[in-house]
Design an enzyme around this catalytic site. Sequence first.
Site, PDB file in Angstrom:
ATOM      1  CG  ASP A   7      -1.882   1.206   1.218  1.00  0.00           C
ATOM      2  OD1 ASP A   7      -2.458   1.497   0.152  1.00  0.00           O
ATOM      3  OD2 ASP A   7      -2.038   1.872   2.263  1.00  0.00           O
ATOM      4  CB  SER A   8       0.238   4.767  -0.852  1.00  0.00           C
ATOM      5  OG  SER A   8      -0.932   4.947  -0.075  1.00  0.00           O
ATOM      6  CE1 TYR A  39       2.407   5.585  -3.791  1.00  0.00           C
ATOM      7  CE2 TYR A  39       1.299   3.701  -4.790  1.00  0.00           C
ATOM      8  CZ  TYR A  39       2.434   4.262  -4.239  1.00  0.00           C
ATOM      9  OH  TYR A  39       3.580   3.518  -4.140  1.00  0.00           O
ATOM     10  CB  CYS A  70      -3.127   0.320  -2.521  1.00  0.00           C
ATOM     11  SG  CYS A  70      -3.165   2.024  -3.082  1.00  0.00           S
ATOM     12  CB  THR A  72      -4.984   4.549  -5.424  1.00  0.00           C
ATOM     13  OG1 THR A  72      -5.887   5.092  -4.451  1.00  0.00           O
ATOM     14  CG2 THR A  72      -4.595   5.615  -6.406  1.00  0.00           C
ATOM     15  CD  GLU A 172       0.312   6.787   5.480  1.00  0.00           C
ATOM     16  OE1 GLU A 172      -0.650   6.112   5.064  1.00  0.00           O
ATOM     17  OE2 GLU A 172       1.338   6.277   5.932  1.00  0.00           O
ATOM     18  CB  CYS A 206      -9.505   4.646   0.217  1.00  0.00           C
ATOM     19  SG  CYS A 206      -7.871   5.126   0.818  1.00  0.00           S
ATOM     20  CG  HIS A 208      -5.006   5.167   3.978  1.00  0.00           C
ATOM     21  ND1 HIS A 208      -4.453   4.541   2.898  1.00  0.00           N
ATOM     22  CD2 HIS A 208      -3.974   5.764   4.635  1.00  0.00           C
ATOM     23  CE1 HIS A 208      -3.145   4.759   2.892  1.00  0.00           C
ATOM     24  NE2 HIS A 208      -2.830   5.498   3.934  1.00  0.00           N
TER      25      HIS A 208
END
Length: 283
Positions: A7-8, A39, A70, A72, A172, A206, A208
């Site tokens: 993941d980012s 991202y 992720c 994205t 994040e 997403c 997150h």
Amino acid sequence: MAIGVFDSGVGGLTVHHALVRRLPSADFVYLADQAMTPYGGRSGEEIVDLTRVGCERLFGAGCNLVILACNTAAAVALRRLQQTWLPDYRREIGRPVNVLGLIVPTIEAATGVPWEQETERRGEKVEKLDVLGIFCTPATAKSRVYEIEIDKRAQDVAVFCEPCPDLAREIETGADEARLAANVAEHVAELSRRVGRPPDRAILGCTHYEITADIFRAALPPGTPLIHQPGATAEAVERYLARHPEYDPGSAASRRFLTTGRPGKQNGLVERFWGEPLMFEGA
Ligand code: DGL
């Protein structure tokens, strides 16, 4: 060998957590590309390149299967990488490796239609009654992957994507709950305004956002069902491994956490979500 989870940033830990619960003896390497997160506002080319580099790092760290935890990356890069990069890369490293995403398992969970049955459901449009709200990054919304794939399987679902530009970054960087709640409430209100009413069901599209599932629950009308990506993805990976014994997930229950950002302990929200602090090594 191990299963790689990419993941980012910390969002993919929601998927990693579900995978660990489902496959407790497997070995896992998690990679967070925190040097480049988020991202969601990047161009397609950047997302493809960053995702490829992340996969290479995980294959280099002893993984044979990488799960893009992720949306994205999966929405923008997965198909491109599977078609244009993986075949050559497999030949280059001389062993079976593969990359899987989390969007198809999520859509299967949302529609109840597995991938194989997709074409049988195509046909006349019926009146759309079931409003499915999808909260996601701008890049995922722009890809239209949810609208396209859900429409192939279930014509009685009206899909509305709501891009939430700053939410992944705020999660994040450890924004406080009041800030996150205000952001989420704004997007729930915006989606409801566009639809004319709140959604009947929602996907936190997403990874997150899953960390803030309770905040979404509080902003949506009471009892609105949320379709959970982590559980759906973990179940799909377990089925995939049963069909593909060439991707041995290991059996030492080892867990490594890598970051391209600052190594060390992750922020409080992650610790609370995970139930214990997680220590990250430099990638
Ligand atoms: N957690 C990721 C997703 O599922 C990416 C968020 C971001 O980097 O913008 O889309």
